[in-house]
Design an enzyme around this catalytic site. Structure first.
Site, mmCIF file in Angstrom:
data_model
loop_
_atom_site.group_PDB
_atom_site.id
_atom_site.type_symbol
_atom_site.label_atom_id
_atom_site.label_comp_id
_atom_site.label_asym_id
_atom_site.label_seq_id
_atom_site.Cartn_x
_atom_site.Cartn_y
_atom_site.Cartn_z
ATOM 1 N N TYR A 1 -46.643 -7.705 16.216
ATOM 2 C CA TYR A 1 -46.736 -6.656 17.205
ATOM 3 C C TYR A 1 -45.245 -5.750 16.900
ATOM 4 C CZ TYR A 1 -49.484 -8.408 20.989
ATOM 5 O OH TYR A 1 -50.597 -8.775 21.803
ATOM 6 N N LYS B 1 -52.439 -20.237 11.628
ATOM 7 C CA LYS B 1 -53.609 -19.876 10.656
ATOM 8 C C LYS B 1 -53.313 -20.163 9.220
ATOM 9 C CE LYS B 1 -58.074 -18.260 9.757
ATOM 10 N NZ LYS B 1 -59.095 -18.949 10.064
ATOM 11 N N ASP C 1 -58.505 -20.697 14.876
ATOM 12 C CA ASP C 1 -60.026 -20.632 15.325
ATOM 13 C C ASP C 1 -60.478 -21.791 16.042
ATOM 14 O OD1 ASP C 1 -59.540 -21.522 12.871
ATOM 15 O OD2 ASP C 1 -61.126 -20.810 11.698
ATOM 16 N N ASP D 1 -51.274 -14.188 22.672
ATOM 17 C CA ASP D 1 -51.786 -12.980 23.471
ATOM 18 C C ASP D 1 -53.393 -13.547 23.632
ATOM 19 O OD1 ASP D 1 -52.082 -10.495 24.748
ATOM 20 O OD2 ASP D 1 -53.149 -9.960 23.092
ATOM 21 N N ASP E 1 -55.645 -15.166 27.341
ATOM 22 C CA ASP E 1 -56.761 -14.498 28.071
ATOM 23 C C ASP E 1 -57.779 -15.636 28.153
ATOM 24 O OD1 ASP E 1 -55.169 -12.228 28.373
ATOM 25 O OD2 ASP E 1 -56.902 -10.809 28.295
HETATM 26 C C1 IPM Z 1 -49.770 -9.274 27.470
HETATM 27 C C2 IPM Z 1 -50.369 -7.985 27.403
HETATM 28 C C3 IPM Z 1 -49.673 -7.170 26.364
HETATM 29 C C4 IPM Z 1 -49.380 -7.968 24.881
HETATM 30 C C5 IPM Z 1 -49.906 -5.820 26.109
HETATM 31 C C6 IPM Z 1 -50.248 -4.829 27.187
HETATM 32 C C7 IPM Z 1 -48.862 -5.108 24.969
HETATM 33 O O1 IPM Z 1 -51.596 -8.064 26.809
HETATM 34 O O2 IPM Z 1 -48.571 -9.243 28.086
HETATM 35 O O3 IPM Z 1 -50.561 -10.255 27.328
HETATM 36 O O4 IPM Z 1 -50.240 -7.814 24.214
HETATM 37 O O5 IPM Z 1 -48.340 -8.681 25.015
HETATM 38 MN MN MN Z 2 -52.514 -10.038 26.637
#
Ligand code: IPM
Ligand code: MN
Ligand code: NAD
Length: 351
Positions: free
Chosen positions: A138, A183, A215, A239, A243
């Protein structure tokens, strides 16, 4: 007086932060917390009014606060733009030095039917993702041309050590297990990560460490999620996996987070979800993730674990009562969910 900076941001951000603020105000009067709220701009809203995704004024307010509660940043108008709203959030994380991002994932019994996974898989899931937040790909040097582009993934030993300690400390207070995800079969940063984590693990003989490739971790997270206690991982893997983990409780709208830096510096608290442009402005956003982030703020930055626990209990009661927003298969609005939490909070305190 504790200073709380609210950064509503974009999309559903203002709706969910508005709801969390009201819950904090209710908790504040119930527990005599003396919170002083300020508001600032970040993301698309800030670019529109000042040209910057993180205006200096917002950065200053954040540095001077005890804690920051953020909604979300990002707006489709800025897809492909030179200055993106998301850059404001990255700059803020860096500015506050919040290197450890804690993302708890709890599958409450009242949510078992909201998950797309079989209830027996999800039952009992209680895991914590500890995501490194201010390093890795990042923040490495970028080159962006039309024919060539690159993002450098760089980690220093110290960056790995300090976030690993956070994960081991957390595991001590939980089930005593850390799974480090990398990884290492391909990436040099991952091989160093694995070595450094193993060294840190020696300081925590009471905590069990295992390593998984990312993975495989992605697969186990949906096949056998209850095997995990603390998942420790680098910025981008964290990240993506967080999700994915949101399907366990059933929705992105349920996952809170705390981002912490050095002792005594302000923490940053935000839901894991984004600005959800598809449902912004219609009162349908699930505010629970942001309300639970506010609870984490009380616990980690404002020294009020009792109030934090009361808010978490009130969210649980609201859900048990069936107050669920559309993302969880219910019909409640943002307002109704917030009101249910405040009602349960007041009832619990009165008892
Ligand atoms: C998160 C988001 C952020 C990230 C983005 C919006 C920069 O996806 O907080 O998970 O990737 O960290
Ligand atoms: Mn995110
Ligand atoms: P998103 O998390 O905003 O939305 C993904 C899906 O989940 C959408 O269908 C959305 O409606 C749903 N959802 C998310 N939060 C919800 C909630 N509280 N209640 C009900 N449903 C909810 O991810 P995206 O669509 O990929 O990204 C949209 C924008 O948000 C992008 O600009 C992205 O960069 C940004 N983003 C910001 C953050 C942040 O500020 N921390 C995090 C992730 C994404």
């Amino acid at each position: 007086m504790r200073r709380v900076l609210l950064l509503p941001g974009d999309g559903i951000g203002p709706e969910v932060v508005g709801a969390a603020r009201e819950v904090l105000e209710a908790a504040s009067s119930a527990f005599d917390l003396e919170l002083a709220f300020e508001e600032g701009e970040i993301g698309a809203a800030a670019i529109r009014s000042s040209g910057e995704p993180l205006p200096e004024e917002t950065a200053r307010l954040a540095r001077e606060s005890d804690a920051v509660l953020l909604g979300a940043v990002g707006h489709p108008d800025f897809d492909g733009a030179e200055v993106r709203p998301e850059a404001g959030l990255l700059a803020l994380r860096r500015e506050l030095g919040v290197f450890a991002n804690l993302r708890p994932v709890l599958a409450l019994p009242s949510l078992l039917s909201s998950s797309p996974l079989k209830p027996e898989l999800v039952e009992g899931v209680d895991l914590l993702i500890v995501r490194e937040l201010t390093g890795g790909i990042y923040f490495g040097e970028k080159e962006e041309g039309t024919e060539r582009a690159s993002d450098l993934c760089l980690y220093s030993r110290e960056e790995v050590e300090r976030v690993a300690r956070v994960a081991f400390e957390a595991a001590r207070l939980r089930k005593g297990r850390v799974t480090s995800v990398d990884k290492a079969n391909v990436l040099a940063t991952s091989r160093m990560w694995r070595r450094v984590v193993a060294e840190v693990a020696k300081e925590y003989p009471d905590v069990e460490l295992d390593n998984l490739l990312v993975d495989a971790a992605a697969m186990f997270l949906v096949r056998e999620p209850s095997r995990f206690d603390v998942i420790l991982t680098e910025n981008m893997f964290g990240d993506i996996l967080s999700d994915e983990a949101a399907v366990l409780p059933g929705s992105m709208g349920m996952l809170p987070s705390a981002s912490l830096g050095e002792e005594g510096s302000p923490g940053l608290f935000e839901p894991v979800h984004g600005s959800a442009p598809d449902i912004a402005g219609i009162g349908r956003a699930n505010p629970y993730a942001t309300i639970l982030s506010a609870a984490m703020m009380l616990r980690y930055s404002l020294g009020s674990p009792e109030a934090a626990g009361a808010i978490e209990g009130a969210v649980r009661s609201a859900m048990e009562e069936g107050v669920l927003t559309a993302d969880l298969g219910g019909q409640a609005t943002t307002q109704e969910a917030k009101e249910a939490v405040i009602r349960h909070l007041k009832q619990a305190v009165a008892r």
